[in-house]
Design a protein around this motif. Structure first.
Motif, PDB file in Angstrom:
ATOM      1  N   VAL A   1       0.849  -1.195   0.000  1.00  0.00           N
ATOM      2  CA  VAL A   1       0.000   0.000   0.000  1.00  0.00           C
ATOM      3  C   VAL A   1       0.880   1.238   0.000  1.00  0.00           C
ATOM      4  CG1 VAL A   1      -1.702   1.327   1.327  1.00  0.00           C
ATOM      5  CG2 VAL A   1      -1.883  -1.173   1.202  1.00  0.00           C
ATOM      6  N   MET A   2       0.439   2.286  -0.735  1.00  0.00           N
ATOM      7  CA  MET A   2       1.097   3.584  -0.610  1.00  0.00           C
ATOM      8  C   MET A   2       0.097   4.601  -0.092  1.00  0.00           C
ATOM      9  SD  MET A   2       3.565   5.803  -3.107  1.00  0.00           S
ATOM     10  CE  MET A   2       2.363   6.348  -4.304  1.00  0.00           C
ATOM     11  N   LEU A   3       0.500   5.301   0.971  1.00  0.00           N
ATOM     12  CA  LEU A   3      -0.286   6.382   1.558  1.00  0.00           C
ATOM     13  C   LEU A   3       0.276   7.716   1.115  1.00  0.00           C
ATOM     14  CD1 LEU A   3      -0.647   5.149   5.241  1.00  0.00           C
ATOM     15  CD2 LEU A   3      -2.558   5.862   3.803  1.00  0.00           C
ATOM     16  N   THR A   4      -0.592   8.620   0.689  1.00  0.00           N
ATOM     17  CA  THR A   4      -0.154   9.981   0.386  1.00  0.00           C
ATOM     18  C   THR A   4      -0.434  10.889   1.584  1.00  0.00           C
ATOM     19  OG1 THR A   4      -2.275  10.508  -0.654  1.00  0.00           O
ATOM     20  CG2 THR A   4      -0.516   9.672  -2.082  1.00  0.00           C
ATOM     21  N   HIS A   5       0.067  12.122   1.497  1.00  0.00           N
ATOM     22  CA  HIS A   5      -0.099  13.102   2.579  1.00  0.00           C
ATOM     23  C   HIS A   5       0.417  12.519   3.893  1.00  0.00           C
ATOM     24  CE1 HIS A   5      -1.730  17.105   3.171  1.00  0.00           C
ATOM     25  NE2 HIS A   5      -2.260  16.741   4.317  1.00  0.00           N
ATOM     26  N   GLY A   6       1.625  11.979   3.816  1.00  0.00           N
ATOM     27  CA  GLY A   6       2.146  11.176   4.911  1.00  0.00           C
ATOM     28  C   GLY A   6       2.499  11.923   6.178  1.00  0.00           C
ATOM     29  N   TRP A   7       2.518  13.246   6.151  1.00  0.00           N
ATOM     30  CA  TRP A   7       2.955  13.967   7.347  1.00  0.00           C
ATOM     31  C   TRP A   7       1.926  13.958   8.457  1.00  0.00           C
ATOM     32  CZ3 TRP A   7       0.718  17.916  10.030  1.00  0.00           C
ATOM     33  CH2 TRP A   7      -0.352  18.591   9.407  1.00  0.00           C
ATOM     34  N   CYS A   8       0.641  13.722   8.162  1.00  0.00           N
ATOM     35  CA  CYS A   8      -0.429  14.079   9.106  1.00  0.00           C
ATOM     36  C   CYS A   8      -0.999  12.881   9.852  1.00  0.00           C
ATOM     37  CB  CYS A   8      -1.537  14.823   8.373  1.00  0.00           C
ATOM     38  SG  CYS A   8      -2.478  13.786   7.259  1.00  0.00           S
ATOM     39  N   ARG A   9      -1.905  13.195  10.790  1.00  0.00           N
ATOM     40  CA  ARG A   9      -2.464  12.184  11.689  1.00  0.00           C
ATOM     41  C   ARG A   9      -3.313  11.150  10.969  1.00  0.00           C
ATOM     42  NH1 ARG A   9      -6.283  14.770  14.768  1.00  0.00           N
ATOM     43  NH2 ARG A   9      -6.280  16.423  13.191  1.00  0.00           N
TER      44      ARG A   9
ATOM     45  N   GLN B   1       6.738   9.782   8.021  1.00  0.00           N
ATOM     46  CA  GLN B   1       8.148   9.777   7.664  1.00  0.00           C
ATOM     47  C   GLN B   1       9.017   9.380   8.852  1.00  0.00           C
ATOM     48  OE1 GLN B   1       5.852  12.044   6.884  1.00  0.00           O
ATOM     49  NE2 GLN B   1       6.470  13.395   5.217  1.00  0.00           N
ATOM     50  N   ALA B   2       8.566   9.721  10.071  1.00  0.00           N
ATOM     51  CA  ALA B   2       9.347   9.428  11.272  1.00  0.00           C
ATOM     52  C   ALA B   2       9.010   8.072  11.890  1.00  0.00           C
ATOM     53  CB  ALA B   2       9.110  10.524  12.314  1.00  0.00           C
ATOM     54  N   SER B   3       8.007   7.399  11.362  1.00  0.00           N
ATOM     55  CA  SER B   3       7.526   6.170  11.982  1.00  0.00           C
ATOM     56  C   SER B   3       8.416   4.973  11.676  1.00  0.00           C
ATOM     57  CB  SER B   3       6.106   5.874  11.510  1.00  0.00           C
ATOM     58  OG  SER B   3       5.666   4.618  11.968  1.00  0.00           O
ATOM     59  N   ARG B   4       8.555   4.112  12.666  1.00  0.00           N
ATOM     60  CA  ARG B   4       9.295   2.857  12.470  1.00  0.00           C
ATOM     61  C   ARG B   4       8.468   1.837  11.679  1.00  0.00           C
ATOM     62  NH1 ARG B   4       7.691  -1.396  15.385  1.00  0.00           N
ATOM     63  NH2 ARG B   4       6.187  -1.054  17.075  1.00  0.00           N
ATOM     64  N   LEU B   5       7.158   2.116  11.470  1.00  0.00           N
ATOM     65  CA  LEU B   5       6.281   1.183  10.780  1.00  0.00           C
ATOM     66  C   LEU B   5       6.362   1.292   9.265  1.00  0.00           C
ATOM     67  CD1 LEU B   5       3.095   1.684  13.007  1.00  0.00           C
ATOM     68  CD2 LEU B   5       4.856  -0.084  13.228  1.00  0.00           C
ATOM     69  N   THR B   6       6.946   2.382   8.784  1.00  0.00           N
ATOM     70  CA  THR B   6       7.001   2.642   7.347  1.00  0.00           C
ATOM     71  C   THR B   6       7.988   1.713   6.656  1.00  0.00           C
ATOM     72  OG1 THR B   6       6.409   4.951   7.719  1.00  0.00           O
ATOM     73  CG2 THR B   6       7.496   4.432   5.648  1.00  0.00           C
ATOM     74  N   ARG B   7       7.574   1.150   5.509  1.00  0.00           N
ATOM     75  CA  ARG B   7       8.444   0.263   4.728  1.00  0.00           C
ATOM     76  C   ARG B   7       9.201   0.998   3.624  1.00  0.00           C
ATOM     77  NH1 ARG B   7       7.174  -5.230   4.756  1.00  0.00           N
ATOM     78  NH2 ARG B   7       6.349  -5.803   6.806  1.00  0.00           N
ATOM     79  N   GLY B   8       8.806   2.218   3.327  1.00  0.00           N
ATOM     80  CA  GLY B   8       9.461   2.991   2.286  1.00  0.00           C
ATOM     81  C   GLY B   8       8.909   4.403   2.280  1.00  0.00           C
TER      82      GLY B   8
END
Length: 399
Positions: free
Chosen positions: A7-15, A43-50
């Motif tokens: 999955v790709m999420l956009t607007h990644g900065w927000c809640r 961007q700061a999360s350890r859950l992000t794969r890319g």
């Protein structure tokens, strides 16, 4: 779980996007996040794969779509989940064949999104369906709006497109309203053919009914009551509680049923406990800022959406359980911004006082993923330094 669709999420900065990331990642779904900015919650999360970046969907919509398509190819994305208003632009790209083959976009069609994103059109549709709305002022020019309104009453003017409190003005009727509308047209370079919707101000608390629909069939529903909002005149909630409200839910479902809705949506209402009456405000046809409350109460909307897309709506429906009532969540950084707004308005006791409400969860503070709060704070700091505002309005955002 090793073969889950990426999955790709956009607007990644927000809640809202971070809550979606969290809801999917804890189910083993690999999630890539993208944004115009380098810093933010996802961007700061350890859950992000890319991670990836794209051009602004407001300033360069074609470049934005090209960047999204390239990121989907690079990261082998199977499902694209918009985090904010860029969903309509991506739906247009889907219908124009500009997204890579094999990338699904679980959103309504463009016509439905255009209708729902227009506050005037959706309010009039709600009224036609006997869903209560605040009285609408019919006018063709700001001067006519002044003539048609009462100078002793309060009105709210909302740009037909805009999010949160952006593009919203309050004024008394008559000349004051005319002046407010003229300033809005100038401030936001509004099209004279798309003047703001003007309604009488109504009293009441904010409520939200959140739903997942699949080609017109309801899969999940969840309701919350806003307890505090970021600014005194309304907007994004900073504290809210899960609570049932059958009459609001019935009207929300009636409106989405009539639209033959597909995907996620959160409908906003105002409810006056004194009179027992409510009015419809708007629909957010996307992830919403308080979605972490739903997850905390047991309704994992991102996972249900993912299941509906990848395994079918029957599987998603089987996984849905009604949310627990009485769960309270708070937006930590938003609460700080709310207090600063109160202090700026001279309300020292409210700004410095302790409200005494215990939150069971926080949108932006998670012990198992602590850096997201710093990512969020850095994003706001960067916006404040570069744009001299913590809630900047980018050209094209309000229209």
């Amino acid at each position: 779980m090793g073969n889950e669709t990426r999955v790709m999420l956009t607007h990644g900065w927000c809640r809202s996007s971070y809550s979606a990331l969290r809801g999917l990642a804890r189910r083993g779904v690999p999630v890539v996040v993208a944004d115009t900015a380098r810093v933010g919650m996802c961007q700061a999360s350890r859950l992000t794969r890319g991670r990836g970046r794209y051009r602004s969907p407001y300033a360069d919509p074609d470049g934005f779509v090209d960047d999204i398509a390239a990121l989907c190819e690079r990261h082998r994305i199977g499902l694209l989940l918009p985090g904010h208003e860029e969903g309509e632009l991506l739906a247009q790209a889907r219908e124009a064949g500009r997204l890579p083959a094999g990338v699904s976009l679980p959103l309504a069609n463009v016509d439905s999104l255009v209708r729902v994103n227009d506050k005037d059109r959706i309010s009039r549709l709600a009224r036609d369906l006997d869903v209560p709305v605040a009285p609408i002022v019919d006018y063709r020019t700001p001067a006519e709006a002044g003539v048609r309104t009462d100078s002793t009453r309060e009105y709210v003017a909302r740009a037909r497109r805009g999010n949160s409190s952006k593009g919203v003005r309050f004024a008394r009727g008559g000349a004051a309203l005319t002046a407010a509308l003229e300033r809005m047209v100038d401030d936001f370079a509004l099209d004279p053919a798309r003047l703001p919707i003007v309604q009488e101000c109504v009293a009441g608390d904010g409520w939200g009914v959140s739903c997942l629909y699949w080609y017109g069939e309801r899969i999940a529903s969840f309701t919350h009551h806003r307890l505090q909002e970021k600014i005194a005149t309304g907007g994004t909630s900073t504290l809210r509680v899960s609570a049932a409200h059958p009459s609001l839910e019935a009207d929300a479902h009636r409106l989405l049923d009539a639209l033959g809705w597909h995907g996620l949506a959160m409908l906003e209402f105002k409810f006056d406990p004194t009179s027992g009456r409510h009015v419809f405000i708007e629909i957010n046809p996307r992830l919403w800022g308080s979605i972490d409350l739903a997850l905390s109460a047991g309704v994992n909307f991102p996972w249900l959406l993912y299941l509906a897309e990848t395994r079918g709506p029957a599987v998603a429906r089987a996984h849905f359980r009604p949310g627990r009532s009485g769960v309270v969540s708070r937006w930590l950084l938003g609460d700080l911004l709310r207090r600063l707004d109160l202090l700026r308005r001279g309300r020292l006791r409210d700004g410095l006082g302790v409200d005494g409400t215990r939150a069971h969860a926080y949108d932006d503070f998670k012990l198992d993923d602590p850096l997201v709060l710093f990512g969020e704070a850095l994003y706001y700091l960067a916006k404040g330094v570069t744009m001299h505002s913590l809630n900047p309005v980018e050209a094209g955002m309000v229209r």
